[in-house]
Design a protein around this motif. Sequence first.
Motif, PDB file in Angstrom:
ATOM      1  N   ASN A  12       0.831  -1.206   0.000  1.00 22.84           N
ATOM      2  CA  ASN A  12       0.000   0.000   0.000  1.00 22.84           C
ATOM      3  C   ASN A  12       0.862   1.252   0.000  1.00 22.84           C
ATOM      4  O   ASN A  12       2.089   1.181   0.101  1.00 22.84           O
ATOM      5  CB  ASN A  12      -0.933  -0.011   1.211  1.00 22.84           C
ATOM      6  CG  ASN A  12      -1.861  -1.215   1.199  1.00 22.84           C
ATOM      7  OD1 ASN A  12      -2.361  -1.605   0.146  1.00 22.84           O
ATOM      8  ND2 ASN A  12      -2.081  -1.813   2.369  1.00 22.84           N
ATOM      9  N   GLN A  13       0.188   2.415  -0.054  1.00 24.23           N
ATOM     10  CA  GLN A  13       0.897   3.693  -0.021  1.00 24.23           C
ATOM     11  C   GLN A  13       0.678   4.445   1.288  1.00 24.23           C
ATOM     12  O   GLN A  13       0.872   5.654   1.351  1.00 24.23           O
ATOM     13  CB  GLN A  13       0.474   4.582  -1.200  1.00 24.23           C
ATOM     14  CG  GLN A  13       1.149   4.233  -2.510  1.00 24.23           C
ATOM     15  CD  GLN A  13       0.472   3.074  -3.208  1.00 24.23           C
ATOM     16  OE1 GLN A  13      -0.696   3.160  -3.576  1.00 24.23           O
ATOM     17  NE2 GLN A  13       1.185   1.973  -3.370  1.00 24.23           N
ATOM     18  N   SER A  14       0.299   3.724   2.332  1.00 28.02           N
ATOM     19  CA  SER A  14       0.144   4.372   3.635  1.00 28.02           C
ATOM     20  C   SER A  14       0.103   3.318   4.724  1.00 28.02           C
ATOM     21  O   SER A  14      -0.225   2.153   4.473  1.00 28.02           O
ATOM     22  CB  SER A  14      -1.135   5.219   3.673  1.00 28.02           C
ATOM     23  OG  SER A  14      -2.278   4.386   3.569  1.00 28.02           O
ATOM     24  N   ILE A  15       0.438   3.738   5.942  1.00 24.76           N
ATOM     25  CA  ILE A  15       0.265   2.895   7.127  1.00 24.76           C
ATOM     26  C   ILE A  15      -0.167   3.797   8.276  1.00 24.76           C
ATOM     27  O   ILE A  15       0.028   5.017   8.255  1.00 24.76           O
ATOM     28  CB  ILE A  15       1.553   2.144   7.524  1.00 24.76           C
ATOM     29  CG1 ILE A  15       2.649   3.140   7.956  1.00 24.76           C
ATOM     30  CG2 ILE A  15       2.045   1.229   6.431  1.00 24.76           C
ATOM     31  CD1 ILE A  15       3.785   2.481   8.708  1.00 24.76           C
ATOM     32  N   THR A  16      -0.742   3.193   9.278  1.00 26.23           N
ATOM     33  CA  THR A  16      -1.094   3.915  10.501  1.00 26.23           C
ATOM     34  C   THR A  16       0.090   3.872  11.456  1.00 26.23           C
ATOM     35  O   THR A  16       0.727   2.828  11.630  1.00 26.23           O
ATOM     36  CB  THR A  16      -2.319   3.276  11.175  1.00 26.23           C
ATOM     37  OG1 THR A  16      -3.410   3.299  10.250  1.00 26.23           O
ATOM     38  CG2 THR A  16      -2.709   4.040  12.419  1.00 26.23           C
ATOM     39  N   ILE A  17       0.411   5.008  12.051  1.00 24.48           N
ATOM     40  CA  ILE A  17       1.534   5.074  12.986  1.00 24.48           C
ATOM     41  C   ILE A  17       1.059   5.605  14.330  1.00 24.48           C
ATOM     42  O   ILE A  17      -0.028   6.196  14.450  1.00 24.48           O
ATOM     43  CB  ILE A  17       2.658   5.979  12.448  1.00 24.48           C
ATOM     44  CG1 ILE A  17       2.133   7.401  12.184  1.00 24.48           C
ATOM     45  CG2 ILE A  17       3.283   5.386  11.195  1.00 24.48           C
ATOM     46  CD1 ILE A  17       3.219   8.383  11.791  1.00 24.48           C
ATOM     47  N   ASP A  18       1.847   5.391  15.339  1.00 25.07           N
ATOM     48  CA  ASP A  18       1.557   5.867  16.693  1.00 25.07           C
ATOM     49  C   ASP A  18       2.157   7.254  16.848  1.00 25.07           C
ATOM     50  O   ASP A  18       3.378   7.408  16.889  1.00 25.07           O
ATOM     51  CB  ASP A  18       2.155   4.901  17.715  1.00 25.07           C
ATOM     52  CG  ASP A  18       1.931   5.355  19.153  1.00 25.07           C
ATOM     53  OD1 ASP A  18       1.177   6.327  19.356  1.00 25.07           O
ATOM     54  OD2 ASP A  18       2.533   4.743  20.052  1.00 25.07           O
ATOM     55  N   ASP A  19       1.283   8.268  16.914  1.00 23.29           N
ATOM     56  CA  ASP A  19       1.808   9.626  17.058  1.00 23.29           C
ATOM     57  C   ASP A  19       1.864  10.077  18.506  1.00 23.29           C
ATOM     58  O   ASP A  19       2.006  11.261  18.807  1.00 23.29           O
ATOM     59  CB  ASP A  19       1.001  10.612  16.220  1.00 23.29           C
ATOM     60  CG  ASP A  19      -0.478  10.632  16.584  1.00 23.29           C
ATOM     61  OD1 ASP A  19      -0.872   9.897  17.505  1.00 23.29           O
ATOM     62  OD2 ASP A  19      -1.231  11.384  15.937  1.00 23.29           O
ATOM     63  N   ASN A  20       1.760   9.124  19.427  1.00 29.05           N
ATOM     64  CA  ASN A  20       1.903   9.447  20.846  1.00 29.05           C
ATOM     65  C   ASN A  20       3.336   9.253  21.326  1.00 29.05           C
ATOM     66  O   ASN A  20       3.648   9.531  22.488  1.00 29.05           O
ATOM     67  CB  ASN A  20       0.961   8.581  21.689  1.00 29.05           C
ATOM     68  CG  ASN A  20      -0.494   8.940  21.444  1.00 29.05           C
ATOM     69  OD1 ASN A  20      -0.849  10.123  21.402  1.00 29.05           O
ATOM     70  ND2 ASN A  20      -1.335   7.927  21.252  1.00 29.05           N
ATOM     71  N   THR A  21       4.186   8.734  20.441  1.00 25.66           N
ATOM     72  CA  THR A  21       5.603   8.598  20.759  1.00 25.66           C
ATOM     73  C   THR A  21       6.417   9.290  19.677  1.00 25.66           C
ATOM     74  O   THR A  21       6.012   9.348  18.518  1.00 25.66           O
ATOM     75  CB  THR A  21       6.027   7.112  20.828  1.00 25.66           C
ATOM     76  OG1 THR A  21       5.785   6.499  19.558  1.00 25.66           O
ATOM     77  CG2 THR A  21       5.246   6.370  21.899  1.00 25.66           C
ATOM     78  N   THR A  22       7.552   9.812  20.056  1.00 29.66           N
ATOM     79  CA  THR A  22       8.426  10.483  19.101  1.00 29.66           C
ATOM     80  C   THR A  22       9.244   9.439  18.351  1.00 29.66           C
ATOM     81  O   THR A  22       9.866   8.564  18.951  1.00 29.66           O
ATOM     82  CB  THR A  22       9.368  11.461  19.822  1.00 29.66           C
ATOM     83  OG1 THR A  22       8.579  12.484  20.430  1.00 29.66           O
ATOM     84  CG2 THR A  22      10.352  12.096  18.855  1.00 29.66           C
ATOM     85  N   ALA A  23       9.216   9.531  17.021  1.00 29.46           N
ATOM     86  CA  ALA A  23       9.967   8.573  16.197  1.00 29.46           C
ATOM     87  C   ALA A  23      10.244   9.171  14.829  1.00 29.46           C
ATOM     88  O   ALA A  23       9.544  10.082  14.377  1.00 29.46           O
ATOM     89  CB  ALA A  23       9.202   7.261  16.057  1.00 29.46           C
TER      90      ALA A  23
END
Length: 897
Positions: free
Chosen positions: A718-729
């Motif tokens: 795919n051209q996207s994924i869900t990420i966790d934006d509650n942690t810095t990365a």
Amino acid sequence: MKIKNIVLGISFLVNSLFIQMSLAQQTNNIILKNPQYTLYNDSIVQQNKYVAKAVSATEIISNYKSPANEFLSSNISFKFSINGKDNEMKPGVDHHFNCSAAVNETAPIVFGEQETGTTGNEQTYLKPETQLTIKLDMRKVFADFTRHGFFTDCNGNKIFKEDFKAVYVAGGTAPMIWDFDNLVNHNELQLTDADGDGIYETTLMLNAQKDEKQTAASWKLSKNIAAFPQYQSTFPISDAIYNMSMEEMVKAVEPDSTFRTGKEWAGVWTRDISYSIILSMAYLQPKVAMNSLMKKVKKKKKIIQDTGTGGAYPVSTDRMIWATAAWEVYKATGDKDWLQQAFIIIKNSIEDDLQNAYNPVTGLVKGESSFLDWREQTYPKWMQPVDIYVSENLGTNAVHYQANIVLASMAKLLQQEAVYTKHSALAAGIKAAINKQLWMKDKGYYAQFLYGRNSLMQSPKNEALGEALCVLFNIADEKQQTSIISNTAFMDFGVPCIYPQIPGIPPYHNNAVWPFVQTYFALAAAKAGNEKAVMESIGAIYRPAALFATNKENFVAQNGDFAGTQINSSNMLWSLSGNLALVHKILFGIQFNADQLLFKPFVPQALKGKRKLTNFKYRNAILDISMEGYGNIIRTFLIDGKAATPLIPASLKGRHSIKIILADNTPKENTINKQPHCVTLTTPMIVAENNILSWEKIEAAVQYIVYKNGQELTITANQSITIDDNTTAEYQVTAIDKNDVPSFASEPILVTAKNSVNLYDASMVAPAANYPYKGFTGNGFIELSTTQNKTVSFSININETGNYAIDCRYANGNGPTNTLNKCGIRTLNNDGKKIGTIVLPQRGNEEWSNWGFTNSVAVHLEKGTHTLSLSYEPWNENMNEVVNQAMLDYVRVVKMD
């Protein structure tokens, strides 16, 4: 002029007929047969069309003519550039126009809007002297200047009205070039608006007669080279190329007794002269070598880093190859004064590098690829000079490893025990780090570099020079050495500088073979005992030298032509130095040690026979050497008719004869990794919004690999994924093709958790600078220079103990991104203790409203109040010495976990 051309034409035809007739009589004299060319004992034939013949040991004739201008497509691709940056449209998106007439003119093309309607479908070629007028509509850009004060380019960067200097056209058809950094040096590529209506234009002459690429049709010895070693074999082509290279060496000496870099390039360059000296100039012309090396020393104390990316040092740090060259001179001469002088210079230079470039986390040294010093030719386009500083390259680290080995060796001779111990340990640390961080067991060779920002990852490309140096310097163990030579990508015309190639970048370092690099690879192949790699390397070096009748700097890897690379020169010092090294250091196997001369010959079976090398000078001795047989094992070694071990002590004096008989053995290793031309996919561009990481589809990609903090997170089609934006990365994405070849990783995106970022306005800790620059974020900005704010301090409050990244937002308009020497350098301290170096490279000539971030420094901070300071220390001196300046907007502190 017409009569001269007729005479030249008749001469060319006569030479061609003579060559073809002579070839018909020597079909049994094949030395090397390659899909693209055949090497005979006195000739080279390429594609049954181009032929070079050694008429004698002192003359070569050739019918080679570059086909580059014969089949230039009439379909022209180009794009525009503000201030010499790739900032009009996304990578892979170009304008197209079909130049089907003798005189052509585009309609006004709106900046940023692709023009594709006039490409034409038929396969046609550019007529000679085709005129093209290109028109560009800049009114939307100027409207934004008026409305907002700035224009936002395709990369999301703001170009402020005050920073607008000029607009250029870039392209792949001469005189256009795709080298955005150097557009400013080509006046004809600048578009102008004579009547002030916002429509810019320029008129170019395409396929001009003056651009037709030619080399000499012949070479004939005209200089006296009797003072140098004389070579004679049963292979006239080898003898002639040797003598041509020796004559070009004589021509390369300037009136001030320094080496000229090439016919087209005057002056001495640190890396060019050093690599040439290591190959053969140290012993052939030691005094000229010393003079040349000393010309690249600042105040007789430190090695000069040539001008380059971002203001060069410490973005570029490969100046330390000077140390290996200086050591080679000592080994050849035994000059104690030179040893002492070079020792101090090398020691001082490494001390600065320890402060500015050594990374204690990875154990590697930061900085640009050694010799591959043209940003877009080696790195993804998103990498700014500061990103190149952060990267840790294979070849550059090999150079730093060997510099420490050299310093330790010198220290031992000079009885400097503490220096010996220190730098032996530093060398061991770099060697261990190269093998830990860069070795790729599955591929059987080293990765080209680590890159990223806060987190680093491998670029798995093959880098020919770096791989060879790791073999020659014994960074790789014996098993690795064998693997490297067998697995490094070898194309029909030789080993390309990097493999696979970068899309959309014309040949120079990308898609190119450099004879001097090929020589280092040949030396490494001989060391690893790989006969096929040695023989193919010799063919890859002899072919262009004979066909072009000179030692060219480079040629296109894909087709073997000297034309088509962005810059080239004849009589190139490191190319001719490599050609001479083939005879001295491979065939005769001459190796210099601190106290003796060793012989480790490597003669491929195809080159078996008798050969002589006379008048070879070693310190106070002159050697006349004869050798017969093939292989890499010595059966008999005689000095003045008496059996001896294959070495010459440094104390030997006078003239002596040496006879070597080889064992006619065939080395076990005999495989190379022949590969076709290969280009990776376009580098993805990613965005993060509302906890979704996304990117546009890359043509021909079958899947994508997503990285988090430099480690593989997931693989997706795919051209996207869900990420966790509650942690810095930090996130990156590579595109993978059907052959499992990855693109470069995308520009890193730092996704920060809530309340994890704190900014500290520089104008709150020092008086704001009184300059009319735009684009700063707070109440103002401050000036950092060698006199203004030599130390600035910030009080920061850390709410939670943890790991943090500290960087700065800055501007440096003291020069372009690709030349000059005004990189800003500062030491970052926490509570009075040094925690790292902050580098503030040049971002554009007089572009003081062009703001960006420095490298980040990782540090563990305890909860509480701390004092951060940026200070200008003695080791932060750049190569300019006077201008070490930048504007500081703010300091950013980001909690990373």
